[in-house]
Design an enzyme around this catalytic site. Sequence first.
Site: not given
Ligand code: DQA
Length: 138
Positions: A9, A17, A74, A77, A84, A98-99, A104, A108
């Site tokens: 998502p 974004r 997301a 998490h 599963d 990516i992050s 954070r 997360r």
């Molecule tokens: C993410 C990190 C997640 O916490 C966040 O909800 C995302 C992007 C990332 O690529 O850093 O949608 O997966």
Amino acid sequence: MKLIIINGPNLNLLGKREPEIYGKNTFEEFFAYLQEKYPHITLHYFQSNSEGALIDKLHEVGFTYDGIIMNAGAYTHTSIAIADAIAGIKTGVIEVHISNVHAREAFRHKSYMAAKCVGSIAGLGLTGYELAIDYFLQ
Ligand code: DQA
């Protein structure tokens, strides 16, 4: 060698974004670069904002592909169902973020999928996807 990148998502909004966190490139631009860089492999891309669609895709590719690179966004998490699904398929999954999710918010830091994956890459930007491809190519 047949690999697929599955994005969850809000990752369709890459480039627009929160660019200070996720960068200025769209995933489509980055995917075109990957296809040029790895012309000898079959590389597919799937994105959905829906948990069920992500699970259906894991079931569809999870017995025939050589590797899956997944950023579940997301759902990482929250989703026991995605964890599963990863546990239930044959193809190995590498988790990519990516992050740096560990630097954070606390919510997360938990990944339900991590324990079911081959390994995880976080905080290296889009390069994380490239490193995951390199791992499967080794
Ligand atoms: C993410 C990190 C997640 O916490 C966040 O909800 C995302 C992007 C990332 O690529 O850093 O949608 O997966």
